[in-house]
Scaffold this active site. Structure first.
Site, PDB file in Angstrom:
ATOM      1  N   LYS A 117      41.072 -13.919  11.489  1.00 56.94           N
ATOM      2  CA  LYS A 117      40.809 -13.250  12.736  1.00 56.94           C
ATOM      3  C   LYS A 117      40.521 -14.145  13.792  1.00 56.94           C
ATOM      4  O   LYS A 117      41.011 -14.072  14.785  1.00 56.94           O
ATOM      5  CB  LYS A 117      39.610 -12.709  12.456  1.00 56.94           C
ATOM      6  CG  LYS A 117      39.921 -11.114  11.853  1.00 56.94           C
ATOM      7  CD  LYS A 117      39.143  -9.828  12.331  1.00 56.94           C
ATOM      8  CE  LYS A 117      39.579  -8.657  11.753  1.00 56.94           C
ATOM      9  NZ  LYS A 117      38.460  -7.335  11.943  1.00 56.94           N
ATOM     10  N   LYS A 199      49.018  -8.251   2.871  1.00 52.36           N
ATOM     11  CA  LYS A 199      48.343  -6.896   2.876  1.00 52.36           C
ATOM     12  C   LYS A 199      48.883  -6.002   3.879  1.00 52.36           C
ATOM     13  O   LYS A 199      48.923  -6.289   5.161  1.00 52.36           O
ATOM     14  CB  LYS A 199      46.756  -7.324   3.265  1.00 52.36           C
ATOM     15  CG  LYS A 199      45.850  -6.190   3.082  1.00 52.36           C
ATOM     16  CD  LYS A 199      44.371  -6.435   3.387  1.00 52.36           C
ATOM     17  CE  LYS A 199      44.252  -6.396   4.857  1.00 52.36           C
ATOM     18  NZ  LYS A 199      42.874  -6.546   5.256  1.00 52.36           N
ATOM     19  N   LYS A 202      46.768  -2.137   9.632  1.00 53.60           N
ATOM     20  CA  LYS A 202      46.885  -1.366  10.796  1.00 53.60           C
ATOM     21  C   LYS A 202      47.205  -2.440  11.968  1.00 53.60           C
ATOM     22  O   LYS A 202      47.721  -2.020  12.994  1.00 53.60           O
ATOM     23  CB  LYS A 202      45.817  -0.513  11.067  1.00 53.60           C
ATOM     24  CG  LYS A 202      44.503  -0.952  10.952  1.00 53.60           C
ATOM     25  CD  LYS A 202      43.592  -0.102  10.817  1.00 53.60           C
ATOM     26  CE  LYS A 202      42.133  -0.681  10.247  1.00 53.60           C
ATOM     27  NZ  LYS A 202      41.221   0.108   9.710  1.00 53.60           N
TER      28      LYS A 202
HETATM   29  P1  TYM Z   1      38.377  -2.077   6.804  1.00 49.02           P
HETATM   30  O1  TYM Z   1      37.828  -1.017   8.042  1.00 49.02           O
HETATM   31  O2  TYM Z   1      39.040  -3.112   6.974  1.00 49.02           O
HETATM   32  O3  TYM Z   1      38.817  -1.266   5.665  1.00 49.02           O
HETATM   33  C1  TYM Z   1      38.232  -0.305   5.023  1.00 49.02           C
HETATM   34  C2  TYM Z   1      38.423  -0.219   3.489  1.00 49.02           C
HETATM   35  O4  TYM Z   1      39.758  -0.157   3.185  1.00 49.02           O
HETATM   36  C3  TYM Z   1      40.000  -1.296   2.481  1.00 49.02           C
HETATM   37  N1  TYM Z   1      41.507  -1.773   2.590  1.00 49.02           N
HETATM   38  C4  TYM Z   1      42.590  -1.968   1.639  1.00 49.02           C
HETATM   39  N2  TYM Z   1      42.523  -1.643   0.497  1.00 49.02           N
HETATM   40  C5  TYM Z   1      43.763  -1.763  -0.338  1.00 49.02           C
HETATM   41  N3  TYM Z   1      44.889  -2.166   0.606  1.00 49.02           N
HETATM   42  C6  TYM Z   1      44.838  -2.406   1.712  1.00 49.02           C
HETATM   43  N4  TYM Z   1      45.945  -2.804   2.103  1.00 49.02           N
HETATM   44  C7  TYM Z   1      43.569  -2.263   2.503  1.00 49.02           C
HETATM   45  N5  TYM Z   1      43.470  -2.547   3.680  1.00 49.02           N
HETATM   46  C8  TYM Z   1      42.097  -1.995   3.855  1.00 49.02           C
HETATM   47  C9  TYM Z   1      39.342  -2.413   2.635  1.00 49.02           C
HETATM   48  O5  TYM Z   1      38.978  -3.053   1.569  1.00 49.02           O
HETATM   49  C10 TYM Z   1      37.929  -1.674   2.978  1.00 49.02           C
HETATM   50  O6  TYM Z   1      37.207  -1.224   1.698  1.00 49.02           O
HETATM   51  N6  TYM Z   1      34.271  -4.889   6.814  1.00 49.02           N
HETATM   52  C11 TYM Z   1      34.676  -3.756   6.481  1.00 49.02           C
HETATM   53  C12 TYM Z   1      34.011  -2.444   6.760  1.00 49.02           C
HETATM   54  C13 TYM Z   1      32.596  -2.618   6.501  1.00 49.02           C
HETATM   55  C14 TYM Z   1      32.043  -2.245   5.275  1.00 49.02           C
HETATM   56  C15 TYM Z   1      30.406  -2.359   5.252  1.00 49.02           C
HETATM   57  C16 TYM Z   1      32.811  -1.952   3.854  1.00 49.02           C
HETATM   58  C17 TYM Z   1      31.484  -2.795   7.391  1.00 49.02           C
HETATM   59  N7  TYM Z   1      30.312  -2.662   6.393  1.00 49.02           N
HETATM   60  C18 TYM Z   1      29.765  -2.257   4.238  1.00 49.02           C
HETATM   61  C19 TYM Z   1      31.949  -1.791   2.826  1.00 49.02           C
HETATM   62  C20 TYM Z   1      30.295  -1.873   2.819  1.00 49.02           C
HETATM   63  C21 TYM Z   1      36.090  -3.459   6.927  1.00 49.02           C
HETATM   64  O7  TYM Z   1      36.529  -4.246   7.818  1.00 49.02           O
HETATM   65  O8  TYM Z   1      36.814  -2.554   6.295  1.00 49.02           O
END
Ligand code: TYM
Length: 332
Positions: A117, A199, A202
């Site tokens: 990022k 990966k 979005k």
């Molecule tokens: P975020 O918002 O980017 O994504 C949410 C969840 O979706 C999963 N994910 C994927 N899994 C498989 N293939 C993909 N291409 C893919 N893209 C996204 C992510 O692994 C995630 O589980 N930091 C986290 C949000 C967060 C969080 C937390 C998660 C904040 N606090 C506490 C767990 C516990 C994030 O940016 O996920």
């Protein structure tokens, strides 16, 4: 005998940045819904995390609302699992500060998401982007979560969370539950349709590389049709076939078929037939989610009632953890 609550605690969160993707759904959200009966679950929209990159206020407000509605639409049941907005529970920020003081600079520097990022947003490498993982650790540790359903890309952040929790427990006395990641066997990392070594995300500028949970059926079919594969023209899971492997794992997650069954189903057929079937399977998986979303998103009063209820339930647990942590540190 006393009836002791023995269900394990589950916590997870998702950022409200833009459209949620098929990767979010198959990698994480699907498990959120499947875990609700067996576990004591809490889920959040990580709206504090969203401002590590610039957000336009009106758009952010809309995305938070839409993400919350989408969580209900995929099947998170607020009667079973409190769902809330992270910004509504002040303890997240409070614990994040405290944990910052138990997190090493070098640990944060090693985070691959930070490295990615800060390259992408080179003009805005703010301190929040750097300390983002301690806020995530606070999210998880506040609820004493045993299990955290996530995709593969969040595993490193979870390992850091465990390290911070263990360090705090060692410094004082057992305070935090050490959480385990809960990562699906299939679709832990859904890949870009245009570059299957990356990966699905979005934030990818090429809209053909990702499928939004709310994409129209025609768009889904078209994007899958255009997905990058290989020249072998044989539907099998194997090395050097990242594009086909990705489509097979999506098809498997959507239909429940094993890789062997998929290979048998498409034996002797070309990628055209396979891609058409994958597209249809995605459309059918997302159809009920989209229908529910369209009903929920217009009901503002219902959503607001749920924000408040979810935050109340979360706060009740979060307060106890923060009080305990502050007592251990030595606050008066
Ligand atoms: P975020 O918002 O980017 O994504 C949410 C969840 O979706 C999963 N994910 C994927 N899994 C498989 N293939 C993909 N291409 C893919 N893209 C996204 C992510 O692994 C995630 O589980 N930091 C986290 C949000 C967060 C969080 C937390 C998660 C904040 N606090 C506490 C767990 C516990 C994030 O940016 O996920």
């Amino acid at each position: 005998m006393e009836n002791v609550e023995t269900k394990k605690r589950v916590f997870s969160a998702i950022q409200p940045s833009g459209m949620l993707t098929l990767g979010n759904y198959l990698g994480a959200l699907k498990n959120w819904t499947l875990m609700q009966d067996e576990f004591d679950c809490l889920y959040a929209v990580a709206d504090l995390h969203a401002i590590t990159v610039r957000q336009e206020p009106a758009k952010l407000r809309e995305q938070i609302r839409s993400t919350f509605a989408l969580l209900l639409a995929v099947g998170v049941d607020p009667e079973k699992s409190p769902v809330f907005l992270q910004s509504h529970v002040a303890e997240h920020s409070q614990l994040a500060w405290l944990l910052n003081c138990y997190t090493q600079y070098g640990e944060l520097q090693r985070m691959t998401q930070f490295k990615d990022k800060s390259q992408k947003h080179a003009d805005n490498i703010n301190a929040g982007l750097f300390t983002y993982p301690t806020l995530m650790a606070a999210d998880i540790l506040l609820y004493q979560a045993d299990l955290v359903p996530i995709g593969q890309d969040q595993k490193q952040h979870l390992e850091l969370t465990r390290n911070i929790a263990e360090r705090f427990n060692m410094t004082y006395s057992p305070t935090f539950t050490i959480p385990e990641p809960y990562i699906p066997k299939v679709c832990a990392r859904v890949m870009s349709l245009q570059d299957p070594t990356k990966k699905m995300s979005k934030s990818d500028e090429n809209v053909n590389s990702w499928i939004a949970i709310l994409d129209k059926p025609d768009d889904i079919i078209r994007k899958v049709k255009r997905a990058v594969t290989d020249s072998e023209a044989c539907v099998r899971y194997g090395e050097g076939k990242e594009g086909v492997n990705n489509l097979m794992s999506i098809y498997s997650a959507c239909t429940g078929a094993t890789y062997e069954q998929i290979e048998a189903e498409f034996a002797g057929k070309g990628y055209g037939d396979f891609k058409a079937a994958v597209g249809e399977a995605i459309v059918e998986t997302l159809r009920p989610v989209q229908e529910r979303y369209n009903q929920i998103i217009t009901d503002k009063a219902y959503l607001e009632e749920l924000y408040a209820k979810g935050a109340d339930s979360a706060r009740h647990i979060a307060r106890k953890t923060v009080a305990k942590v502050m007592r251990k540190i030595g606050y008066v």
